[in-house]
Enzyme design. Structure first.
Site, PDB file in Angstrom:
ATOM      1  N   GLN A 195       0.829  -1.203   0.000  1.00  8.12           N
ATOM      2  CA  GLN A 195       0.000   0.000   0.000  1.00  8.12           C
ATOM      3  C   GLN A 195       0.868   1.260   0.000  1.00  8.12           C
ATOM      4  OE1 GLN A 195      -3.514  -0.558   2.876  1.00  8.12           O
ATOM      5  NE2 GLN A 195      -2.100  -2.172   3.508  1.00  8.12           N
ATOM      6  N   ASP A 198       6.172   4.883  -1.427  1.00  2.00           N
ATOM      7  CA  ASP A 198       7.575   5.311  -1.353  1.00  2.00           C
ATOM      8  C   ASP A 198       8.487   4.565  -2.320  1.00  2.00           C
ATOM      9  OD1 ASP A 198       8.192   2.796  -0.071  1.00  2.00           O
ATOM     10  OD2 ASP A 198       7.540   3.672   1.822  1.00  2.00           O
ATOM     11  N   HIS A 231      -1.314   1.502  -4.513  1.00  2.00           N
ATOM     12  CA  HIS A 231      -1.662   2.925  -4.492  1.00  2.00           C
ATOM     13  C   HIS A 231      -0.714   3.775  -5.339  1.00  2.00           C
ATOM     14  CE1 HIS A 231      -3.598   1.932  -0.351  1.00  2.00           C
ATOM     15  NE2 HIS A 231      -4.375   1.603  -1.368  1.00  2.00           N
ATOM     16  N   CYS A 242      -2.797  14.105 -22.017  1.00  2.00           N
ATOM     17  CA  CYS A 242      -2.165  13.168 -22.966  1.00  2.00           C
ATOM     18  C   CYS A 242      -1.755  11.863 -22.293  1.00  2.00           C
ATOM     19  CB  CYS A 242      -0.957  13.808 -23.642  1.00  2.00           C
ATOM     20  SG  CYS A 242       0.465  14.068 -22.544  1.00  2.00           S
ATOM     21  N   CYS A 265       2.190  20.036 -18.471  1.00  2.00           N
ATOM     22  CA  CYS A 265       2.832  18.886 -19.110  1.00  2.00           C
ATOM     23  C   CYS A 265       3.747  19.387 -20.230  1.00  2.00           C
ATOM     24  CB  CYS A 265       1.771  17.938 -19.660  1.00  2.00           C
ATOM     25  SG  CYS A 265       2.428  16.615 -20.699  1.00  2.00           S
ATOM     26  N   THR A 326       0.327  -2.598   8.739  1.00  3.57           N
ATOM     27  CA  THR A 326      -0.873  -1.952   8.211  1.00  3.57           C
ATOM     28  C   THR A 326      -2.039  -2.135   9.170  1.00  3.57           C
ATOM     29  OG1 THR A 326      -2.516  -1.987   6.416  1.00  3.57           O
ATOM     30  CG2 THR A 326      -1.341  -4.040   6.854  1.00  3.57           C
TER      31      THR A 326
END
Length: 392
Positions: A195, A198, A231, A242, A265, A326
């Site tokens: 999850q 990092d 995630h 795009c 972008c 978790t």
């Protein structure tokens, strides 16, 4: 041409045996000897190899060693036992056996495996981002309906992203991350559902990308990767127009008088310049956002992840579910665990599938209810980094 030249049957490889002497034959086999009696029916070349293989049987797997099986929802305080080198503790023996003998492990990890190197988690009572006394609405910074609702929220979100990205880039994998790598290199890890955003796992040899500049899209069919980032990852950004994906540049999210709160972008800008030179009408420039999944939005790779989860939950080969760091607040993760537990209920009854829960905090009643009457085989209370010391 002689009849011998047309022989269709191979020469005999067995010798006759007197049925009255079968007991003697058994004794000879156990001793690994072959008596060259012309009345025996004995394989000439295969029997010695079969005897040798029989003597080299592998030890039985951990789940047949029922003497170490703990009562359901038993709690092991890992820090105290390891510091005191109490290797005779029954629950510690069971945990050590599981970590070293299981051959098809599914792991579900949360932010608790990264706090060792200073990356904050979300819901812990001590340092959780959502428990912060300074900023009580940090949870809104992960809500797609909130972060772009006003300039103040966008600025806070950008600051959070640059801080998390810096922590991710500056830190190395923890001892528990290296445990994951060891299980993978030993061929005993089926899947890691993380999850975390990092991406510290991608610094491990088993998961390192050949080309980090290219985003690792999930395939639509097997073989699937061992690491599933539920995630997303802080390492990349994506254009909302795009859909181009690039490595995250933290300077894009540092605001000054000359920069946009939401960065443009670059690829869209280049396309616009070409269209302008060609005299074509403008199609607009997209905005960049981190390649992470926020609350109240659809997962861009949800279909692929659903296929992988569906395949794993139907597998009867899984022998261990290891849940680490978790609080299982995300509904989709709870559903994954619930499906695994139900589909492998018979394996649990036979002792061929175990569930280990590792956390600094004891599981809530909501978590315990996920496992119904079967419970959790072992609750490991303490620092998950300690587990790295148990794997050979």
């Amino acid at each position: 041409m002689t009849s011998n030249s047309h022989m269709l049957t191979p020469p005999p490889t067995l010798e006759k045996v007197d049925r009255k002497n079968l007991s003697q034959l058994t004794d000879d086999i156990i001793d690994g000897k072959l008596n060259k009696n012309p009345n025996r029916l004995v394989p000439k070349s295969l029997l010695p190899q079969l005897i040798k293989v029989d003597k080299q049987k592998k030890p039985r797997p951990y789940f047949t060693l029922k003497k170490n099986k703990p009562a359901k929802n038993s709690v092991l305080i890992i820090d105290h036992l390891i510091h005191n080198h109490d290797k005779n503790d029954k629950n510690l023996k069971f945990l050590t056996s599981v970590l070293n003998d299981c051959s098809n492990i599914i792991m579900i990890t949360g932010a608790g495996i990264s706090t060792h190197c200073g990356i904050p988690d979300f819901r812990s009572n001590e340092n959780g981002l959502f428990k912060s006394k300074i900023q009580k609405d940090n949870k809104s910074l992960f809500d797609i309906n909130s972060i772009y609702s006003n300039n103040e929220q966008t600025l806070r979100f950008n600051k959070l992203i640059t801080n998390l990205h810096k922590l991710s880039q500056d830190n190395e994998p923890t001892p528990f991350h290296h445990l994951i790598n060891k299980l993978s290199s030993q061929g005993r890890l089926r899947r890691v559902y993380t999850q975390n955003i990092d991406a510290l796992e991608l610094k491990l040899p088993s998961f390192k990308l050949n080309n980090p500049t290219e985003f690792p899209h999930l395939p639509s069919k097997p073989p699937y990767p061992q690491l599933i980032q539920l995630h997303g990852t802080i390492n990349y950004t994506q254009c909302n127009k795009c859909h181009n994906i690039e490595l995250l540049n933290p300077h894009d999210f540092i605001h000054n008088d000359e920069t946009e709160l939401v960065p443009n972008c670059i690829q869209c800008q280049e396309f616009e310049e070409v269209r302008q030179i060609a005299g074509l009408r403008s199609k607009g420039v997209g905005k960049l956002r981190p390649k992470i999944v926020l609350y109240n939005e659809i997962h861009p790779e949800g279909d692929e992840i659903a296929k992988i989860i569906n395949m794993d939950t139907k597998s009867k080969k899984i022998d261990c579910l290891l849940i680490v760091g978790t609080t299982l607040e995300i509904p989709g993760v709870r559903q994954l665990i619930n499906n695994l537990n139900k589909n492998l209920e018979r394996q649990r009854t036979m002792g061929k599938f175990v569930v280990i829960f590792v956390s600094n905090e004891l599981p809530s009643n909501k978590i315990l209810k996920l496992f119904d009457d079967s419970g959790i085989d072992l609750i490991v209370h303490g620092d998950c980094q300690m587990l790295a010391k148990l794997v050979r």
